[in-house]
Each structure stands twice: as C-alpha cells, then as structure tokens.
Design a protein around this motif. Structure first.
Motif, short mmCIF file in Angstrom:
data_model
loop_
_atom_site.label_atom_id
_atom_site.label_comp_id
_atom_site.label_asym_id
_atom_site.label_seq_id
_atom_site.Cartn_x
_atom_site.Cartn_y
_atom_site.Cartn_z
N LYS A 65 6.40 -34.07 7.43
CA LYS A 65 5.28 -33.24 7.91
C LYS A 65 4.41 -34.00 8.91
CE LYS A 65 4.79 -31.12 3.43
NZ LYS A 65 3.90 -31.22 2.27
N GLU A 66 4.60 -35.29 8.97
CA GLU A 66 3.63 -36.08 9.71
C GLU A 66 3.92 -36.17 11.20
OE1 GLU A 66 1.06 -40.04 9.07
OE2 GLU A 66 3.07 -39.98 8.26
N VAL A 113 2.17 -40.32 22.25
CA VAL A 113 2.83 -39.68 21.11
C VAL A 113 4.24 -40.22 20.94
CG1 VAL A 113 3.76 -37.51 20.28
CG2 VAL A 113 1.44 -37.60 21.16
N ILE A 164 3.56 -35.55 14.98
CA ILE A 164 2.35 -35.26 15.74
C ILE A 164 2.67 -34.23 16.81
CG2 ILE A 164 0.54 -36.26 17.14
CD1 ILE A 164 0.62 -37.55 14.47
N GLU A 165 1.80 -33.26 16.91
CA GLU A 165 2.02 -32.26 17.94
C GLU A 165 1.43 -32.73 19.25
OE1 GLU A 165 0.79 -28.29 17.12
OE2 GLU A 165 1.35 -28.57 15.03
#
Lengths: 331, 735
Positions: free
Chosen positions: B715-716, B683, B718-719
């Motif tokens: 908004k993009e 990530v 990544i969690e």
C-alpha cells in the motif's frame, strides 16, 4: 469539527504510543501516571499507578498484552495492559529515559540516564511471555555503555541484534547489543540533541527529530540520510504516517526561551511535510505550548499530539482532490 | 665619519654603516619658520632701532609677538641704507603661518604696505622648471547610465534591504523574477536612503555621505560632513541637504577646496551640497532659537525645496521665511519674507502639466512665449493678541498674496497639499471656548479655481492622520475620540474611525463617502496611482492589522456601459484583510502593484523582517530575519511618455496584455514541468530505494512476519501528483 481533547494528565505529556491495532493510545506524563485511552472516542480506559516520578517513556507489545514504562524514579516496569497490574519492576541507579519492544516482543531495550557518576547505559532484557509474566529475570541479557555523547533515544532495527540510537550531540549510531560495539555511526546527523526516533513499519528506515530545528529520515542499515525536513523551530517529535506520504513534526520554543507571551512566537503547530518531496503541506494549530510528542495511528488516518497538560487526538483525512493542501477533519 | 671607520678598520673589521644609518639625526634644514617681509621703509642705520620697535609693536598688536632679536635686516653696503626688506624668525611654522595671514598686505604707513612671503617659497619658485609641459589629456570614459535599472525588460522594481550589517538590493516582479540584484560591501554606516527619483542611493558614514549608483553601483559622489545624521534630497535630485547634531569643526591641516568646510562654516550643522559637482554651497545653523524657552523638536526636512529645485526656504519660527535662490544660495531679492508669528509653510507641488510646461520653458529658453507658472507657498500664523490665526497663499517669486483666510480658536494647523497641487487642506485643530477639548476642522482650498474658494468640513473628533489620494479628488482621515489619545502606554491601542471624502462634482464640495467605525488603524497609505488604499495599525504591540480597500470597485462596469446612477460611496469595497505582527513601516512600491510591510529592529526586536503583498492583500513573500532594519522601494522618476502616448497604451491595453499573458502562461508551464520532473525523479528515487531495502529485508529475515509485512507495504506506493493547488484551507481549531 473539533479534535478530541483528552484531559487526564496534570502535567506535560512525555510520550504517547498507539498499540498495533490502533484501538488504544498510551500516554505518559510528568505527573507520574500512565493513561490508556480508547482512540475511537477518547474515553479513558484506565490509569497505571505506581511510578514515583516523571514517566519518561512507554512502549506496548504487538499483542497489546504487556507494556513497559520507564520513569525518573529509576524504575523500569512491566505492566499487564488489560488488568493494570504491575508485573515486574527493575531498579537502576538512574532514571530510565527510553524503552522499546523488539519486533518479536521477546526483548526490551532501555536507556538509563547519565547522572551521579553513573554512565549512560543501554540494557536489553529478555521478556518471558509465559504465565502471567510476573516471573522475569532480574539481570539484563545484555548491557553496555555507549562511548562519547550519551544516548537519548533508541529502537530495535530490522537486523538481528542491532539497535539504532540517537545521541545528545546529534549523532546517530548502530550498536550490536550482544557485543556492545558501535557498528556504524553518523556524527553529524544532527547538530543538537536528538529528541525523538520513530521507525517505519518495516523498520528499514526511521525518522529522527532534533532541537536543531530539523527532522531527518535515515536508512537504518547504512545510516544514510535519505530526507531532511528543515523548520524554524526546535523539534521535539517526529512521526511517519503509515500508508500516507507524510511525516508529522512537532515542537516549539520552550516557554523559558520565548521572549514574549505572544503565542505566535512559539509556533506550536503540528506540521505536515511530504515525505518524498520534502515540502511542507499543512499545519494544524491547537496547542498553547510546545508539542512534546506525536504519534500516528497505524492505519495513518488519525494522529495524536501531546503538549503541556493537553493531549489532542485528530482524525485526519488527507484529501486527494485538494492535492497540495491538506484538510484536517476533526471529530 | 669615514675617517672614524678607517681608523678602526685595522683593529676590527666591523661595518657600522647600518647602525649609523639607523640612528642618523635628521637635521631640520627647512626655513618654514622664516618669513620675508617686503615693503619695509628704506632707512639708514641710525633709525634701525626705532623702526624695529615699531614693527614689533605692529606685529604684536595683531597677535603675533616678535622680538627685535629675531629680525635680520640686510644692508646695502655701498649706500649704507637698508634694502627695503627683512627676514623674520618665528618659534615654529605655525606662528609663521599666523603671521602670514595676519600681516600680509598690512598697511604700515601711508607709503608702505607689508608683503609677506615664506622664505621657502622664494627658493621654491626660483627653482621652478619654466618649460611648459603639455598636461596629459585623460582618456574619455563615458559614465554609466544612472537610470539603467529602468530598462529592465520585465519592468521590475527594486528594493533595498538593510539587515544586520549587510545591505542587499533585490528585483521584485513575478515570483520567478524575484532575484538578488546586487550585494554591496558597504561598511559602517547608519542607514541607507534613495534619492527621490531613485537615481542614487546614499549611505551615511561617520565621515560623511556617499552616493552610489549606476549598473555597477560605483561610488558617484561624496560629501564630507562628519557625523552626519540626516539627509534630504531636493525633488529634482540636484542638491542634497545634510545635518549633524555636532556643530562643524574645521581642524587645521584639513583638506581645502570647494568640497570641504571652510573656517567660516564652523559651528553650523546644516549643509547644502551640489550633487553633480560635489561642492558645498552653503551651511546653516539650526540652533537659532536658543534663547527661546520652549525647545521644540527640530523639523526635518529643515529646508524645504520648491518643486522645481529653484528655491529653498527655511522658516525662522515667529519671524520669517528665508528663501534662497539656487545655485548661488543667496537670499532671494536680498531679503526674507518677514511674517510675524509664522509657524510653518509648505510649497505647492507641481502638477504633471505644470512640470511639462516648466520643462518646455527650460528647453526653449528665454525665447519661449509662455512663462513658467509661478511657485506658491502656503503658510499659517497663530493667534497673536487681537489678530486671528491666518492661512495665507503667496505666489513666489512674485510675493503677491493670493488668498488669506482667518481662523479662530486655533491651537494647531497642519498643511496638506494634494500631490498635483489641486487642493490644499489645512487641518485645523480647534479648542472649545473652555480650551478643554479639541476638535477638528478641515479647510480645503480649491487652488485651481478662480479666487481659491474655501470649503470647511467640520468634525467632532480629533484627526490623527490625513492623506490625499495621489492625483485624485479624495482624501482619507483617521479620527478618534478615544480618551487615551495623548497618553500612550503599553498595551493601549487607540480606537479610531477611518473616513473617506470625495469631491462632489455637481455641488462642488467635499462629501463623506464612507466611515469605517471602530478600527485601530492609525496609518493611511494610498497607492501611488490612487484608487487603492491600505489602512494599517502600526507601532502597536497587540494589533497589527492591514486592510486593503478599493475605492472604484464598480468603476469597470461604469466605463463599459453608460453612466450608471449609483449610490454615493457604493463603489468602496474591501479587498482583503491581513496581519503582519509588529509592523512598523508600510510602503507601496512606485508602480502601485505591491505593498511592503516591515518590522524594524530599530523599533522592537520581535519577529523582525518584511513581507510583500499584492494590492489585494495576498501575501507574496515573507522574510523573518533577526536584526532586520530597513526596507525601501527604489523610487522611479516620472514617466517619459507623453500624455498621448499614455492614452494610446491605455486604449490598446488588451493587445499589450496578451503578450504578457502568453509570457506568463509559458512561464507557468515551464515551472510546472520542471517541478513535475523533479517530483517524478524524487518519487523514482524513493521507490527504488524502498525496493532495494525491501529486498534486503526479505533476504535478511525469513521469519513469519515477512509475509504480513509485505502486504502492508504494498500500500505504501507513492502517487505522483500532477495538479497544482486547488485551494488551501486553514481551519481554526478552538480550544
């Protein structure tokens, strides 16, 4: 709990596209017809008749005012979305395999097939958006022939006058359409035909799918392979889900190369992969033949997949509580 | 030669020696076609001609013609008499050899016996070095422990996979412990086979069988049986039987010795070998009933071993059972068991208790007070003339008939021993009076009880498969009344019923537990430890179901509390359903924890590969591989723990399991943190790359879309997910 089944085509789907707002879905097929659908209920808004051959490709501009289509009848057509009128027709010696609008809607790129002694050609047209749009210049603004393996897919990138292409040999490349020179290339991006190319919303990266059973995310500036998704079936389409960390892959063994009639042989499922972890997270069944094309809603909460005569639209919600699993909720 | 070279030396300085060396003719100066014949009568010259004609006649009679011209008789000049021996020339060494075999020790007349020797031998032995040379003693290297795989600290089992031309041996345990154990480079063989206790693995080559074993998988033994097709081990791994459809031929000049076939074995095609020494013990021919009009398919194993490896028996259908003793392979008591009409027989297996006793007797020797229990044979004879069909229990080597049961209207019998030898079930296919339909009786002998009481379970349908629960008192049958039975065709799947029976302790008879109607299952696979059973549909192109059942589902509660009076058959519970498309083989691992199913390319070519399931029907592993052929679990020998030790373990199971649970916990945490770290790294990399390309994008383009895009991209992010799988939902989407 059913997907919306969009019935309207009589032959295989070739490409589907959402418009920028996500309220319309354009689909084209081998039955010569282009359909447009409301995405919220699956109702057909209308058809665009006029092509005399398989319609291979469509693309719609960001205002949903015009859209272009390319067909096996060697024509590239510009249509008015609202009225269904064909505004302009360009004629070529061979079939049109791929079209794409530029970010500012002022240009259209198209690929024509390599056939009957004609080379594969990439043309860029300037689109005049004045008036009703029926006055277009006949000649392309730029024209060039990519050397080597023929191009199968293309799209504008974030850089000015650079287009991204995918080729039959599995190569991906960047071309400057003004000069016609190859800026950069990656010969071994795939080992078989590149079947689909879809850009990320900001066009800084893109996903390609290939018959070599894999899909890859590339940096559109450096052509570096960022991620690879390897499946066990030839892929026809790959899409990036905006606002969600997923990519969607679809494909399947062609009917003629399937040894049995067994459905399970074909593996006709839409596969969800995690974009960053490169892990498969889920599958959605539904098709009875290879999936030819997949498109994801611009908001990322639904997607559509097209196969043989059947187009499904799924509303998906990626459930955050069940983490690695994926729940697909269909209306 | 040297003279010639000297002559030309002056003219031309050419050295021909290399050409001469090249074309030099090798003279055959050996006398291998000459024999010395001793023991010839001493005569004077007048009788020479008569003697020579006589000798020639004798030789010719034995098939080795000689002419008087080829015989040279040395004379003692001083006495004028012959020396009592002569030299004989043959056309070639081969003829000389035949003569040597035929005429050595040939009695010429009452006083004279021929002794033949090779001429070369005389010279050879004359020149022999007579000084004694101490043979070099080979340094002792301890052999590898052939059962080293059992010492695996994690107690894992092994399996072998044969795919394409490659063999691989894997460990199977918890997910993190499954790994490749060994990848041998064995070439050109038909298939592989484990020995019954897993000590060896055999490969069948063109030249014969090879056994491999030990931690380094070195070759352990070989048996030269050309074109071998089938192999069978004795239960205690002392002997091996090989079979080839080609009769044995012993070509001349083949290596000789106890490991090789001798001319006596020619024409046979079944061979028995000693595994430890590699010696050939005996060969048989399987084509005995050639004159029989009905050529039945050969039974395999053709030789049936007694469970203690002491005897091996084969049946000559309709005539007798021949029992051979080991290791001599002579007929026991020098005579076969003559049983008119005998069709088939089975040895009674040894129970664990019997086996302990046998071992005790073996260790104590003849002094042991108790005698080892006798072996038992069950055989059946069909109806002949007025005689009814009959099943007989016979003790061996005592040869006493223990029990006989007469049966009527019998068309076929099948003998099924329970693996502890507690029960014998004779599945009797009976025909109705009109001989039109077939139904089935199960005649169950309770072998451990006095007088061997027999009980009959009558069924209306045809029974296609029967299977005892290992170490248990239950059995399962597959029965069918499908009219398609017996005429298999594409797409025809026979409908079957599966029934479970159990011994009712109170009434002492077998009672139906449960019937599962309307199945397609045709194979029953009990877990080797009993209790669990898998019903499978194999060999069908459309159905490939696996059903996992537990027959003691409520047993846990019963053990804790007092005896709960429950309904008969209520403890049967389905654990899971699964499907393995095109399954051809179903096999439990020796511990009864896992089940392997495989689809072999020998049967069909669709989705070949294998899968491993746990006993509840959860898929643990699936491998789809082109040209996949064979999957075999490595068998385990019997446990070395005594009954008391086992009981002790069972009692303290909780303590033991705590250790394992801790281990599991530690491991899963380990895996989790590793996975988490990997994901976090991925990530971070992704976000870094996104940030970079976004910056570049911002620099490169300053147009009005930029702002709008920026907001979209925010908004993009990544969690990072921390949790593991909560549940996995698969929903069927109908068309």
């Amino acid at each position: 709990m059913r997907p919306i089944l969009l019935q309207g085509h009589e032959r295989s789907l070739t490409q589907i596209k959402y418009n920028r707002d996500g309220d319309l879905l354009f689909s084209c097929s081998k039955d010569h017809v282009i359909n447009v659908w409301y995405t919220h209920n699956g109702e057909r808004l209308g058809t665009y008749d006029g092509h005399n051959g398989t319609v291979w490709t469509v693309d719609v501009d960001s205002e949903s005012r015009f859209f272009v289509s390319g067909s096996a009848d060697n024509q590239l057509r510009l249509w008015n979305v609202a009225t269904g009128k064909c505004l302009y027709t360009w004629e070529f010696p061979t079939a049109v395999k791929r079209v794409a609008f530029s970010e500012d809607d002022k240009q259209v790129v198209c690929i024509t097939e390599q056939r009957m002694g004609y080379q594969c050609t990439i043309r860029v047209f300037n689109i005049s958006r004045n008036g009703d749009g029926s006055k277009q210049s006949k000649e392309p603004a730029h024209i060039f022939n990519p050397i080597g393996s023929k191009a199968t897919v293309c799209a504008f990138t974030s850089q000015p006058s650079i287009i991204f292409t995918g080729h039959e040999s599995g190569k991906v490349a960047l071309f400057n359409f003004k000069t016609g020179e190859e800026v950069d290339s990656n010969e071994r991006a795939h080992s078989d035909v590149v079947t689909d190319l879809q850009m990320s919303p900001d066009k800084t990266y893109c996903i390609t799918s290939s018959k070599d059973k894999s899909a890859r995310i590339h940096d559109t500036k450096t052509l570096d392979v960022i991620k690879t998704f390897t499946t066990e079936t030839p892929l026809n389409s790959a899409a990036i889900a905006p606002n969600k960390p997923y990519v969607l892959l679809g494909g399947g063994q062609e009917a003629m190369s399937v040894t049995t009639t067994s459905l399970r042989q074909g593996k006709f499922e839409t596969r969800f992969w995690h974009k960053v972890f490169e892990e498969e997270v889920g599958r959605v069944k539904g098709h009875f033949g290879p999936i030819n094309t997949i498109a994801v809603h611009p908001k990322g909460n639904s997607y559509a997949s097209g196969g043989r005569m059947v187009l499904y639209e799924y509303i998906i919600s990626m459930n955050r509580t069940s983490k690695r699993s994926l729940t697909v909720i269909c209306r | 030669m040297s003279g010639v070279t000297q002559n030309v030396e002056n003219v031309d300085d050419i050295d021909y020696s290399d050409i001469e060396a090249k074309y030099k003719v090798e003279y055959d100066d050996s006398f291998d076609n000459t024999l010395i014949v001793d023991g010839v009568p001493i005569i004077d010259k007048s009788k020479l001609e008569r003697l020579l004609t006589k000798i020639c006649k004798e030789f010719s009679r034995k098939g080795v013609p000689v002419k008087p011209d080829d015989i040279f008789m040395p004379w003692d000049e001083s006495t004028g008499k012959s020396k009592g021996y002569l030299f004989m020339d043959f056309r070639n060494a081969n003829d000389a050899n035949t003569a040597l075999i035929a005429m050595d020790n040939h009695p010429f007349d009452a006083k004279h016996t021929f002794k033949l020797n090779r001429f070369d031998d005389g010279e050879k032995y004359a020149n022999m070095d007579e000084t004694y040379v101490e043979p070099e003693i080979e340094e002792y290297t301890p052999r590898e422990h052939l059962r080293a795989w059992l010492t695996d600290p994690q107690g894992r089992d092994q399996y072998v996979v044969y795919r394409g031309d490659d063999v691989e041996i894997f460990w199977h345990g918890k997910p993190s412990q499954c790994e490749l154990a060994y990848k041998p480079d064995w070439k050109d063989f038909l298939y592989v086979s484990w020995s019954p206790q897993g000590t060896y693995i055999a490969t069948l080559h063109r030249q014969g069988v090879r056994l491999w074993g030990g931690p380094s998988w070195k070759p352990q033994q070989r048996f030269a049986h050309p074109l071998v097709k089938l192999i069978d081990f004795s239960p205690c791994e002392n002997y091996v039987v090989t079979w080839s459809n080609e009769p044995i031929v012993v070509p001349e000049g083949k290596p000789q010795g106890p490991q090789y076939f001798s001319p006596d074995d020619e024409g046979n095609n079944l061979a028995v070998w000693d595994i430890k020494s590699g010696h050939l013990l005996r060969t048989f021919s399987t084509n005995t009933g050639t004159e029989g009009a009905v050529k039945r398919q050969m039974q395999w194993p053709a030789l049936k071993w007694s469970p203690d490896d002491k005897f091996v028996a084969r049946v000559t259908p309709g005539q007798m059972i021949s029992v051979h003793e080991l290791p001599s392979m002579f007929l026991h008591d020098k005579k076969s068991l003559k049983i008119e009409g005998v069709v088939d027989f089975e040895w009674c297996p040894l129970s664990d208790k019997d086996r302990d006793e046998v071992e005790k007797v073996a260790s104590v020797g003849a002094k042991g007070a108790k005698k080892a229990p006798e072996n038992m044979i069950a055989y059946w004879t069909p109806e002949v003339a007025n005689q009814p069909a009959r099943v007989t229990l016979l003790s061996f080597p005592g040869r006493a008939i223990l029990r006989q049961k007469n049966l009527f209207n019998v068309s076929e019998c099948k003998l099924h021993w329970q693996n502890q030898g507690d029960f014998l079930c004779v599945k009797v296919d009976r025909h109705t009076k009109t001989k039109k339909s077939i139904f089935c009786n199960l005649e169950i002998f309770r072998v451990r009880e006095k007088d061997f009481p027999v009980e009959v379970v009558e069924l209306k349908d045809t029974v296609t498969d029967f299977s005892w629960e290992p170490k248990g008192e239950r059995f399962a049958i597959v029965s069918t009344n499908d009219p398609n039975l017996g005429n298999p065709g594409p797409g025809i799947t026979i409908k079957t019923d599966v029934s479970f029976y159990q011994l009712d302790r109170v009434k002492n008879d077998f009672k139906l537990l449960k019937t599962l109607p309307n199945r397609t299952s045709n194979a029953i696979r009990w877990s080797p430890r009993g209790r669990f059973v898998v019903l499978a549909t194999v060999g069908s192109s459309t159905k490939s179901e696996l059903e996992f059942w537990d027959l003691d589902f409520t047993l846990e509660d019963r053990r804790d509390g007092q005896v709960v009076k429950e309904d008969w058959g209520s403890s049967i519970q389905s654990l899971g359903l699964a499907d393995h498309y095109g399954v051809t083989d179903v096999e439990w691992d020796p511990s009864g924890r896992y089940l392997a199913t495989s689809a072999s390319a020998w049967t069909h070519t669709l989705e070949n590969g294998y899968a491993i399931w746990d006993f509840r029907g959860q898929e643990l592993l699936k491998q789809i591989q082109d040209r996949f052929k064979q999957f075999l679990w490595r068998p385990r020998p019997r446990t070395l723990l005594s009954k008391d030790q086992q009981k002790q373990i069972r009692k303290n199971l909780k303590e033991f399991s705590r250790v394992f649970e801790e281990e599991d916990q530690r491991e899963s945490e380990n895996v989790n943190t590793e996975l988490l770290a990997l994901r976090r790294r991925l990530v971070d990399e992704w976000n870094a790359w996104r940030a970079r390309s976004k910056k570049e994008l911002g620099e490169g383009q300053g147009h009005d879309h930029a702002k709008e895009k920026q907001s979209e991209e925010d908004k993009e992010e990544i969690e990072v997910w921390v949790e593991e799988v909560v549940e996995q939902i698969e929903e069927e989407v109908e068309d």
